[in-house]
Design a protein around this motif. Structure first.
Motif, short mmCIF file in Angstrom:
data_model
loop_
_atom_site.label_atom_id
_atom_site.label_comp_id
_atom_site.label_asym_id
_atom_site.label_seq_id
_atom_site.Cartn_x
_atom_site.Cartn_y
_atom_site.Cartn_z
N ALA A 401 -24.71 62.25 53.89
CA ALA A 401 -24.37 61.97 52.49
C ALA A 401 -23.91 60.53 52.31
N ILE A 402 -23.21 59.99 53.30
CA ILE A 402 -22.76 58.61 53.23
C ILE A 402 -23.96 57.67 53.17
N LEU A 403 -24.91 57.89 54.06
CA LEU A 403 -26.09 57.03 54.12
C LEU A 403 -27.00 57.23 52.91
N GLU A 404 -27.14 58.49 52.48
CA GLU A 404 -27.98 58.75 51.31
C GLU A 404 -27.44 58.02 50.09
N ASN A 405 -26.12 57.98 49.95
CA ASN A 405 -25.54 57.21 48.84
C ASN A 405 -25.89 55.74 48.98
N GLY A 406 -25.78 55.23 50.20
CA GLY A 406 -26.02 53.80 50.43
C GLY A 406 -27.42 53.35 50.09
N VAL A 407 -28.41 54.21 50.34
CA VAL A 407 -29.81 53.83 50.09
C VAL A 407 -30.35 54.46 48.81
N GLY A 408 -29.49 55.10 48.05
CA GLY A 408 -29.92 55.88 46.90
C GLY A 408 -30.52 55.11 45.75
N LYS A 409 -30.21 53.81 45.64
CA LYS A 409 -30.70 53.03 44.51
C LYS A 409 -31.97 52.23 44.84
N LEU A 410 -32.40 52.26 46.11
CA LEU A 410 -33.62 51.52 46.48
C LEU A 410 -34.81 52.02 45.67
N VAL A 420 -24.83 48.75 58.85
CA VAL A 420 -24.13 49.61 59.81
C VAL A 420 -24.12 49.01 61.21
N ALA A 421 -23.19 49.51 62.01
CA ALA A 421 -23.09 49.11 63.42
C ALA A 421 -22.94 50.35 64.28
N ASN A 422 -23.63 50.36 65.41
CA ASN A 422 -23.65 51.47 66.38
C ASN A 422 -24.20 52.75 65.76
N LEU A 423 -24.97 52.61 64.71
CA LEU A 423 -25.61 53.75 64.05
C LEU A 423 -27.02 53.35 63.64
N THR A 424 -27.95 54.25 63.87
CA THR A 424 -29.32 54.02 63.41
C THR A 424 -29.79 55.25 62.64
N TYR A 425 -30.78 55.04 61.80
CA TYR A 425 -31.35 56.15 61.04
C TYR A 425 -32.76 55.76 60.59
N THR A 426 -33.54 56.76 60.24
CA THR A 426 -34.88 56.53 59.71
C THR A 426 -34.81 56.64 58.19
N LEU A 427 -35.40 55.66 57.51
CA LEU A 427 -35.37 55.61 56.05
C LEU A 427 -36.77 55.73 55.49
N ASP A 428 -36.93 56.62 54.55
CA ASP A 428 -38.18 56.73 53.80
C ASP A 428 -37.84 56.59 52.32
N ALA A 429 -37.91 55.35 51.82
CA ALA A 429 -37.50 55.07 50.44
C ALA A 429 -38.48 55.62 49.42
N SER A 430 -39.62 56.13 49.88
CA SER A 430 -40.58 56.71 48.93
C SER A 430 -40.17 58.11 48.50
N LYS A 431 -39.26 58.71 49.25
CA LYS A 431 -38.79 60.06 48.91
C LYS A 431 -37.72 59.99 47.83
N PRO A 432 -37.45 61.12 47.19
CA PRO A 432 -36.41 61.13 46.14
C PRO A 432 -35.03 60.77 46.71
N ALA A 433 -34.22 60.15 45.89
CA ALA A 433 -32.85 59.83 46.30
C ALA A 433 -32.14 61.11 46.71
N GLY A 434 -31.44 61.04 47.82
CA GLY A 434 -30.74 62.20 48.36
C GLY A 434 -31.51 62.88 49.48
N ASP A 435 -32.77 62.43 49.69
CA ASP A 435 -33.60 63.05 50.75
C ASP A 435 -34.38 61.97 51.50
N ARG A 436 -33.73 60.82 51.70
CA ARG A 436 -34.44 59.68 52.27
C ARG A 436 -34.09 59.39 53.72
N VAL A 437 -33.00 59.96 54.20
CA VAL A 437 -32.46 59.60 55.52
C VAL A 437 -32.71 60.73 56.51
#
Length: 505
Positions: A401-410, A420-437
């Motif tokens: 939820a933290i990350l989804e908020n962070g990328v939610g406006k892309l 971020v530091a010491n954290l990685t994630y996969t981002l798909d900005a083509s998906k709806p906000a809240g389901d991108r990470v």
């Protein structure tokens, strides 16, 4: 053990004194009603220079002078978190704040948790520079009170007793290394002890408190008022509450007041005491830039402040490190993607806190740093807000939820974008906000949904800034400002390259 037994004995006497206050010998009648005025500030965090929403010390001085002209029985009080915050007060570790408070004629102050950010020893040095009294009944060093607990003064013939209370949260919100041997007593117990000790010696009792009204605090200033109803006025700080915030919560007969935070206003309390020395009325208001547009800055204080700021320019030009690469802080970039500067700042938080992962919002990165020497001025330009680094606990299942908020406006640029530091994630900005990470990993390992992880970020983020509402109430530990932490990491690295940006424990 001896001190504890002594406190219990005094507390028993307190109960006796509070029960039989009628036996105190009567004081002479006053010739008429007496009005007493307290002007007050709190949680300024270095906001002493005037701004659109900041009153500033020169205007505060003018406002206090006007109050004194209307009523000579006026004095100026501060409720803490004043010595630390923005560079203007941080550079000389609080000395500028003290000098200006002396110029403004402050009479009393209590300590806020951030006033301990330079360490207890430095706070004691600042207290010796101060021409005002720092009161704190519940702060102990090696078992003895570190500051005067109270002070009594006559104002227009009225005996006014002032005492201070610091938040016990300082014990874990300040750097433990800087406050070794310092303890913080229960505000309610200490307040009862003070009332007992002062029984019959005052007409008006004022508590200068850095306790606040946050529901997460135990106790709150409202709780103190409920258990110690002898307190007439509490001038409060810590929770950054406005007078309106307090009025919504306070159900006691004690007037509790605060000005919000960051120099947003000057509080004014007017107390009318009758000839029989009993309080007739208590009122509070706040002077702000918006409701007092005609308030003029005092030119002499403005000059003192201007001279101090100019003198600091030499300090700000000091070189603290060097970079062999451009550190990217362009607005459109840091609000849409992770940059090397964002990575460096987030890793500085890991360096300072030892957290499992860190997050820096793109909106808090305000400039780039070119190849070459790095000065203090550049650091404070990149991070000018004086936010504090904090750490807290989150479950693995809460990180999404933290990350989804962070990328939610892309793809739109937005200040919430997470570096971020010491954290990685996969981002798909083509998906709806809240389901991108997806595929969130910490330290190269998939997160455990039920495991607790320590996150380091800004107090702004922990307060729900940039809509990180899921982190509200989770902050546990406080560290210095973002700029101070960033500067310490740069000094640690010496010369920044592509190979050493990431902190290695």
């Amino acid at each position: 053990m001896t001190r504890r037994i002594g406190k219990i004995a005094v507390l028993i006497m307190a109960i006796f004194a509070l029960t039989f206050t009628g036996i105190v010998s009567a004081q002479d009648q006053l010739p008429g009603n007496v009005t007493i005025t307290f002007a007050h500030t709190n949680d300024m965090h270095g906001r002493i220079v005037e701004g659109a929403d900041v009153l500033g010390f020169p205007k505060i001085y003018s406002a206090v002078e006007q109050l004194k002209a209307s009523n000579p029985n006026t004095l100026l009080i501060d409720a803490g978190d004043t010595f630390h915050g923005l560079p203007v007060v941080n550079i000389d570790r609080g000395e500028t704040a003290v000098k200006l408070m002396n110029e403004l004629g402050y009479v009393y102050m209590t300590t806020g948790n951030h006033d301990y950010n330079y360490g207890f020893d430095r706070l004691m040095e600042l207290s010796k520079m101060a021409e005002f009294k720092i009161l704190a009944a519940n702060v102990y060093k090696d078992g003895e009170r570190a500051f005067p607990a109270y002070d009594i003064r006559e104002m227009g013939g009225v005996r006014v007793a002032f005492f201070g209370l610091a938040t016990p949260e300082t014990a874990y919100k300040a750097d433990p290394k800087g406050i070794e041997g310092v303890t913080f007593g229960d505000p309610i117990v200490e307040a009862k002890l003070i009332v007992a000790e002062l029984a019959g010696k005052y007409d008006l009792l004022v508590c200068i408190s850095h306790v606040g009204i946050d529901d997460s605090s135990d106790p709150t200033s409202i709780t103190v008022a409920k258990f110690v109803p002898q307190i007439d006025v509490i001038i409060d700080g810590h929770s950054h509450s406005t007078l309106a915030d307090i009025e919504k919560k306070n159900t006691t007969s004690t007037l509790i007041t605060s000005t919000g935070s960051y120099g947003a206003g000057l509080g004014v309390v007017d107390i009318v005491v009758g000839p029989d020395r009993k309080v007739i009325s208590k009122t509070a208001r706040t002077i702000t830039p918006k409701n007092s547009p005609d308030l003029k800055a005092n030119p002499s204080i403005a000059k003192v402040l201007d001279d101090l700021v100019k003198a600091q320019d030499a300090v700000l030009s000091q070189v603290v490190g060097r970079t062999e690469i451009k550190l990217e802080g362009t607005r459109e970039i840091v609000r849409t993607q992770q940059s090397n500067l964002g990575t460096l700042i987030a890793n500085s938080m890991l360096y300072a806190t030892g957290a499992d992962f860190a997050l820096m919002n793109g909106g808090g990165i305000r400039d780039s740093i070119p190849v070459g020497d790095i000065t203090m001025k550049q650091i404070y330009t990149v991070q000018p807000f004086g936010n504090f680094i904090q750490s807290g606990k989150v479950l693995g299942k809460e990180i999404d939820a933290i990350l989804e908020n962070g990328v939610g406006k892309l793809p739109a640029p937005d200040g919430r974008f997470p570096h971020v530091a010491n954290l990685t994630y996969t981002l798909d900005a083509s998906k709806p906000a809240g389901d991108r990470v997806s595929n969130i990993m910490i330290g190269g390992e998939p997160i455990d949904p039920e495991k607790e992880y320590t996150i380091a970020t800004l107090n702004f983020i922990f307060n729900g800034g940039d809509d990180y509402r899921m982190l509200v109430g989770k902050a546990q530990n406080d560290y210095p400002t973002d700029a101070e932490v960033f500067m310490a990491y740069i000094k640690y690295l010496g010369t920044i390259t592509n190979d050493n940006i990431v902190f290695k424990k």
